[in-house]
Design an enzyme around this catalytic site. Structure first.
Site, PDB file in Angstrom:
ATOM      1  N   ASP A 139       1.122  -1.209  -0.074  1.00 22.15           N
ATOM      2  CA  ASP A 139      -0.340   0.398   0.197  1.00 22.15           C
ATOM      3  C   ASP A 139       1.456   1.376   0.066  1.00 22.15           C
ATOM      4  O   ASP A 139       0.918   1.228   1.042  1.00 22.15           O
ATOM      5  CB  ASP A 139      -0.995  -0.260   1.261  1.00 22.15           C
ATOM      6  CG  ASP A 139      -2.114   1.256   1.182  1.00 22.15           C
ATOM      7  OD1 ASP A 139      -2.119   2.058   0.685  1.00 22.15           O
ATOM      8  OD2 ASP A 139      -2.602   1.437   2.562  1.00 22.15           O
ATOM      9  N   ASP A 326      -2.552   5.732  -4.738  1.00 25.00           N
ATOM     10  CA  ASP A 326      -2.445   4.676  -4.218  1.00 25.00           C
ATOM     11  C   ASP A 326      -2.924   3.295  -4.235  1.00 25.00           C
ATOM     12  O   ASP A 326      -3.835   2.807  -4.723  1.00 25.00           O
ATOM     13  CB  ASP A 326      -3.800   5.554  -2.900  1.00 25.00           C
ATOM     14  CG  ASP A 326      -3.520   4.705  -1.755  1.00 25.00           C
ATOM     15  OD1 ASP A 326      -3.477   4.075  -1.273  1.00 25.00           O
ATOM     16  OD2 ASP A 326      -4.402   5.475  -1.078  1.00 25.00           O
TER      17      ASP A 326
END
Ligand SMILES: *[C@@H]1O[C@H](CO)[C@@H](O)[C@H](O)[C@H]1NC(C)=O
Ligand SMILES: *[C@@H]1O[C@H](CO)[C@@H](O)[C@H](O)[C@H]1NC(C)=O
Ligand SMILES: *[C@@H]1O[C@H](CO)[C@@H](O)[C@H](O)[C@H]1NC(C)=O
Ligand SMILES: *[C@@H]1O[C@H](CO)[C@@H](O)[C@H](O)[C@H]1NC(C)=O
Length: 444
Positions: A139, A326
């Site tokens: 992430d 992201d």
């Protein structure tokens, strides 16, 4: 806009599905909103007196291999992560390779990622000696690595749905003692830091600090990844430990402080998704990179100069905007005003009950314009095939847009979040050394 009766029926079905998608988008990716600055009240006793953690262990530790809760797979997910009680899975003897030292001849390393329905991508890491295996999401929107802990109390059932780290059976475990907490849209994950060997794609990071989660939100049940490996920037002000990527650099394990993502499309003939640590992999992109310098000290954020539709179909933003890439967000998120204007121009409509999400009749796909993001004098282009997703079981009528709106509170940046839906179209490199992000067309 005129819709046929069947389209209206499809819309009603689609709205129900949208709620499910919205839910799943939140749940699947386990993407944190932010880390918590102050330690929550209920954790403070543990922070002040780490020995208080012991009662947790003695009272609640479940013997390995015994089911702690009957399996109740939720209907919306096809798979349950692990058979309950199989909290600890060691590599078979034959799979244990000797630890090698890559310091002298570090090369880029590929981590194979599994794509679950275009909503979450995860890959394998191991912790400890002998190795304990976990599937984690990589992430770029957060910076902590955490996995569930064998010490999570029995009443926190969610935790028992996943692989759990057992410090007692690892000879390389080191105590850390500090607590960590991360806030998600659906609740918080909290526990304490521990240190151990962490291995990713054959690279062994020594004394890596990671969170042992003893509390997880109930809504994480049904999520496919055990934990998260944050590839964002360490937040020193919040007392975070060096990230896995920080340590890979400081321990000389990578040839360059760069990592890159190739994300494939679900159910396609694309090659498998890959995270490359230490460089880029030319097998997965074509043409040159468009680079954008970072515009924030501690975030994978850059500037978009303008957003418009191709063929003169309209300008959405002429003043520019901040954007973050992201890999833990499923869709593409933009300010609600711009996103609404975009879909009006495309002939789409907000879904009743989920006004942040939009649908467009699939029959229009081939005639829709591209969305163009101008970055550093270059154009990043999403075609309708990139920004629309099909609704399962409703292939002919309505397609959902992957671009969803968000009402940012005033002054909040970035305005746009380029999640997995964007990264499928663009191979993305994250260059820590030069503090920039590079985009190149993903190869199919
Ligand atoms: C990780 O996910 C893959 C793909 O779903 C699965 O085959 C594998 O068993 C999982 N590994 C662990 C340790 O859960
Ligand atoms: C494992 O973790 C618990 C809780 O942090 C700690 O009390 C214990 O000493 C650790 N076990 C070993 C073998 O270090
Ligand atoms: C994926 O492909 C399989 C086989 O072609 C098909 O049965 C299934 O419905 C597809 N799933 C999605 C979500 O498109
Ligand atoms: C990006 O940063 C580099 C190094 O600081 C600088 O040389 C370059 O001019 C910057 N590019 C842009 C478009 O601002």
């Amino acid at each position: 806009m005129a819709l046929s009766l069947s389209a209206v029926l499809a819309l009603i079905l689609a709205s129900a599905y949208a709620a499910h998608v919205e839910n799943a988008v939140l749940k699947q990716a386990k993407t944190p909103l932010r880390t918590i600055k102050t330690v929550p009240k209920w954790l403070q006793p543990f922070q002040q007196h780490p020995q208080h953690l012991r009662p947790f262990r003695e009272t609640y530790e479940e013997p390995v291999g015994r089911p702690v809760h009957p399996a109740q797979p939720s209907q919306s997910f096809e798979q349950v992560l692990s058979p309950f009680g199989q909290s600890l899975q060691l590599l078979p003897q034959a799979d244990r390779r000797p630890v090698r030292d890559f310091r002298l001849n570090a090369i880029p390393r590929d981590v194979k990622l599994t794509n679950h329905q275009d909503r979450v991508y995860y890959g394998l890491v191991t912790i400890g000696t002998p190795e304990q295996r976990f599937n984690v999401t990589f992430d770029t929107g957060s910076s902590i690595m955490w996995v569930p802990s064998i010490h999570c109390p029995a009443q926190y059932i969610t935790c028992h749905h996943f692989k759990r780290y057992n410090n007692v059976s690892s000879s390389t475990y080191e105590e850390n003692g500090k607590v960590f907490a991360v806030l998600y849209e659906v609740g918080q994950v909290a526990g304490y830091w521990s240190q151990d060997h962490v291995r990713v794609a054959g690279v062994t990071v020594k004394s890596q600090a990671f969170g042992e989660a003893i509390i997880e939100p109930d809504l994480f049940r049904g999520v496919l990844n055990d934990g998260i490996l944050g590839l964002g920037f360490r937040n020193i002000a919040e007392d975070e430990e060096p990230t896995v990527f920080d340590n890979m650099i400081s321990q000389g394990l990578l040839p360059a402080p760069v990592f890159s993502f190739y994300l494939n499309r679900y159910n396609s003939s694309d090659p498998d998704s890959v995270l490359t640590l230490g460089g880029t992999n030319p097998e997965y992109y074509t043409g040159d990179f468009t680079f954008a310098n970072l515009t924030a000290p501690d975030r994978w954020q850059f500037k978009i100069n303008k957003i418009q539709l191709s063929n003169g179909a309209g300008v959405l933003n002429r003043w520019g905007s901040q954007a973050a890439v992201d890999s833990g967000t499923s869709l593409i998120v933009g300010p609600i005003g711009e996103v609404d204007r975009l879909h009006k121009k495309l002939g789409g409509f907000p879904l009743p009950g989920s006004p942040r999400m939009y649908a467009i009749e699939c029959s229009k796909v081939d005639s829709l314009p591209d969305v163009e993001f101008f970055v550093n004098g270059q154009k990043l282009t999403l075609s309708s095939k990139d920004y629309l997703m099909e609704v399962p079981g409703d292939k002919r009528l309505l397609c959902f847009s992957s671009i969803v709106g968000k009402e940012w509170t005033k002054g909040e940046t970035p305005g746009w979040i380029f999640g997995m839906a964007f990264m499928r179209a663009y191979y993305t490199q994250f260059d820590r050394g030069n503090r920039r992000i590079g985009f190149a067309k993903a190869k199919r």
